[in-house]
Enzyme design. Structure first.
Site, PDB file in Angstrom:
ATOM      1  CG  ASP A  27      -2.007   1.159   1.391  1.00  0.00           C
ATOM      2  OD1 ASP A  27      -1.375   2.234   0.782  1.00  0.00           O
ATOM      3  OD2 ASP A  27      -2.925   1.176   2.085  1.00  0.00           O
ATOM      4  CG  HIS A  28       1.474   4.417  -3.139  1.00  0.00           C
ATOM      5  ND1 HIS A  28       0.115   4.072  -3.517  1.00  0.00           N
ATOM      6  CD2 HIS A  28       1.631   5.683  -3.079  1.00  0.00           C
ATOM      7  CE1 HIS A  28      -0.364   5.203  -4.048  1.00  0.00           C
ATOM      8  NE2 HIS A  28       0.449   6.152  -3.794  1.00  0.00           N
ATOM      9  CG  HIS A  72      -4.321   4.609  -0.547  1.00  0.00           C
ATOM     10  ND1 HIS A  72      -3.250   3.553  -0.583  1.00  0.00           N
ATOM     11  CD2 HIS A  72      -4.641   4.915  -1.907  1.00  0.00           C
ATOM     12  CE1 HIS A  72      -2.985   3.068  -1.864  1.00  0.00           C
ATOM     13  NE2 HIS A  72      -3.828   4.258  -2.588  1.00  0.00           N
TER      14      HIS A  72
HETATM   15  C1  BG6 Z   1      -3.574   4.792  -6.282  1.00  0.00           C
HETATM   16  C2  BG6 Z   1      -4.723   4.960  -6.902  1.00  0.00           C
HETATM   17  O1  BG6 Z   1      -3.609   3.912  -5.299  1.00  0.00           O
HETATM   18  O2  BG6 Z   1      -3.079   6.166  -5.584  1.00  0.00           O
HETATM   19  C3  BG6 Z   1      -4.722   6.282  -7.833  1.00  0.00           C
HETATM   20  O3  BG6 Z   1      -4.996   3.776  -7.634  1.00  0.00           O
HETATM   21  C4  BG6 Z   1      -4.488   7.304  -7.257  1.00  0.00           C
HETATM   22  O4  BG6 Z   1      -6.045   6.374  -8.364  1.00  0.00           O
HETATM   23  C5  BG6 Z   1      -3.125   7.202  -6.300  1.00  0.00           C
HETATM   24  O5  BG6 Z   1      -4.339   8.416  -8.165  1.00  0.00           O
HETATM   25  C6  BG6 Z   1      -2.867   8.543  -5.511  1.00  0.00           C
HETATM   26  O6  BG6 Z   1      -1.572   8.246  -5.025  1.00  0.00           O
HETATM   27  P1  BG6 Z   1      -0.885   9.465  -4.411  1.00  0.00           P
HETATM   28  O7  BG6 Z   1       0.453   8.926  -4.009  1.00  0.00           O
HETATM   29  O8  BG6 Z   1      -0.486  10.224  -5.809  1.00  0.00           O
HETATM   30  O9  BG6 Z   1      -1.711   9.971  -3.512  1.00  0.00           O
END
Ligand code: BG6
Length: 495
Positions: A177-178, A240
């Site tokens: 989960d980045h 997230h």
């Molecule tokens: C991803 C989603 O997990 O997170 C995307 O699939 C989204 O739709 C992205 O744009 C948002 O990540 P960040 O790091 O730009 O907030």
């Protein structure tokens, strides 16, 4: 780590490899985080060879690396890049992969397999790796990084987890989960548990409510084909946003070990009150931005939500009666992820202020991005008045305290942790499943005949009016603590 490490990227010619993985791995190399002997082996269908892969990755580095590097550094790194063209559904190609690994590795090596492909290939890859004995740990660690999504509902998440566990042990699986790799998200634990002054007031006695906003300025763009089957609840909330809730709400872990931390996060999810079908209509809002249905790849009558807001309750001693308001959407006014902790107001008003004057509550704002930092808003006396008060802001910005370049990309941290076997920032199977069971109830109610209507909102706004009503009927408002707080609709505190 052993003396030698191999990273195999499935889907090496794809978007994720270009935009995120390659820049992250290159930066880890520049920071000397790899052993002397390491190799990165790309596996994908395109008929490239090592040379072509290096050229492609060089273009990716030029476009997506956010830091300065010298060409010599790139050339050194590029020597470690290799490529094998193959088809995920072809066992013969996996045999070629196995022989290539033997050629490249100088002896017993650790291996990390990164599944950067479409999710429908995850189990196929793992099965093939298992059949060829490529994930047996007799000669080094064997780790598998699984990109999101971990399923699209509870049933598919369970099937994926079961399939992974038929071949791998849980300690070998790293579900990404980045958001958890973001520096400012990791700082939530440090903020809460490395400081003595916040934890005593981090509970229902002092906190009025919590807000979590994950707003995106971009629309669905070229991902409409994927997104239209998914929507914001599956795309952002299941992973997230619920992870952010868990980090804000969890109890202090017994220690800083992966399982101790993940156990506490699980307890938060277990205490999150499930919605009944009737409650979903009152406690959630679903919106779609105007113009979404005209985007290429989107069904002309699409009911997919690009915005959602909800009021979540955590039934435990710390949080009973403290609502957590969550919202996220695409094509909103600006990109920002922030957590606002609003404290209770002082119990009495002793200053000579107009009778209906309500003092602003203290707010702690945790800016996850883009201006990573922390804001504490408190009342101060306006000079040269008898006792007029105004909210002022005490700020911490990462860039001021640690310098512009100090914040690594989330994927850097996550790749390094997976290589080192540290699973703290990765999601366990049960956590993914618990999150899905929470989200599935909402989706089922949304799609039932009595579900709440899909509202629409203007691109560039803060979402549908109904999202503001969700708070205003509790006599509360969405708060912005980071960035430009000039919008009085969302932020009456700063009028
Ligand atoms: C991803 C989603 O997990 O997170 C995307 O699939 C989204 O739709 C992205 O744009 C948002 O990540 P960040 O790091 O730009 O907030």
């Amino acid at each position: 780590m052993s003396e030698s490490t191999t990273i195999v990227i499935f889907g090496a010619s794809g978007d994720l490899a270009h935009r995120k993985l390659l820049p992250a791995l290159f930066n880890l190399y520049r920071k000397n985080r790899f052993p002397d002997n390491f190799q990165i082996l790309g596996f994908a269908r395109r008929p490239w060879d090592d040379e072509k892969f290096r050229v492609e990755m060089e273009a990716a580095a030029t476009e997506f690396c956010s830091y300065d590097y010298s060409y010599d550094e790139w050339l050194e790194f590029a020597e470690h890049l290799h490529y094998i063209s193959g088809n995920i559904t072809d066992q013969g190609d996996f045999k070629s992969l196995a022989s290539r690994l033997e050629q490249l590795e100088p002896g017993p090596s650790d291996r990390m397999f990164y599944l950067a492909t479409a999710p429908r290939f995850f189990l196929k890859i793992v099965e093939s790796l298992g059949l060829l004995g490529l994930v047996e740990e007799s000669e080094g660690n064997r780790r598998v990084v699984v990109e999101k999504p971990i399923g699209t509902d509870l049933a598919s998440a369970k099937a994926l987890n079961k399939g992974l566990r038929e071949v791998l042990k849980e300690h070998q699986i790293f579900r990404i989960d980045h958001y958890l790799g973001k520096e400012s998200v990791q700082n939530l634990l440090v903020f809460r548990f490395a400081n003595a002054i916040f934890e005593p007031i981090w509970n229902r006695n002092y906190i009025d409510h919590v807000q979590i906003t994950v707003a995106e300025e971009v629309g669905v763009g070229h991902r409409a084909g994927y997104y239209d089957n998914v929507g914001v609840l599956r795309d952002m909330f299941q992973n997230h946003l619920l992870q952010l809730v868990a980090l804000v709400a969890m109890e202090p872990p017994a220690n800083f070990e992966a399982d101790a931390i993940r156990d506490e996060k699980m307890k938060v999810l277990r205490s999150s009150r499930p919605f009944s079908a009737e409650e979903v209509s009152k406690e959630t809002v679903r919106g779609q931005y105007r113009g979404y249905r005209e985007a290429s790849g989107v069904a002309p009558d699409s009911q997919t939500e690009t915005f959602a807001a909800l009021r979540l309750h955590i039934d435990n001693w710390r949080w009973q009666d403290v609502p957590f308001y969550l919202r996220s959407g695409k094509l909103l006014a600006e990109k920002c992820t922030e957590i606002a902790i609003q404290f209770k107001r002082p119990p009495i008003q002793m200053f000579p202020l107009p009778q209906d004057f309500e003092m602003t509550a203290n707010v702690l704002g945790m800016c996850i991005q883009p201006d990573e930092g922390i804001h504490l808003k408190f009342e101060a006396k306006v000079p040269d008045t008898a006792a007029e008060t105004r909210s002022v802001d005490m700020e911490f910005h990462y860039r001021d305290s640690f310098g512009e370049t100090s914040i690594p990309e989330a994927y850097e941290r996550l790749c390094l942790d997976a290589l080192q076997g540290d699973a703290t920032l990765f999601t366990r199977a049960e956590t993914a499943e618990l999150s899905w069971s929470y989200i599935d109830t909402i989706i089922a109610a949304w799609h039932s005949p009595d579900g709440p209507p899909l509202t629409s909102y203007e691109p560039g706004s803060w979402g549908p009016e109904e999202a503001h009503d969700l708070l205003s009927r509790d006599n509360r408002w969405w708060i912005r603590t980071c960035g430009d707080h000039s919008d009085p609709v969302i932020d009456p505190l700063h009028k």
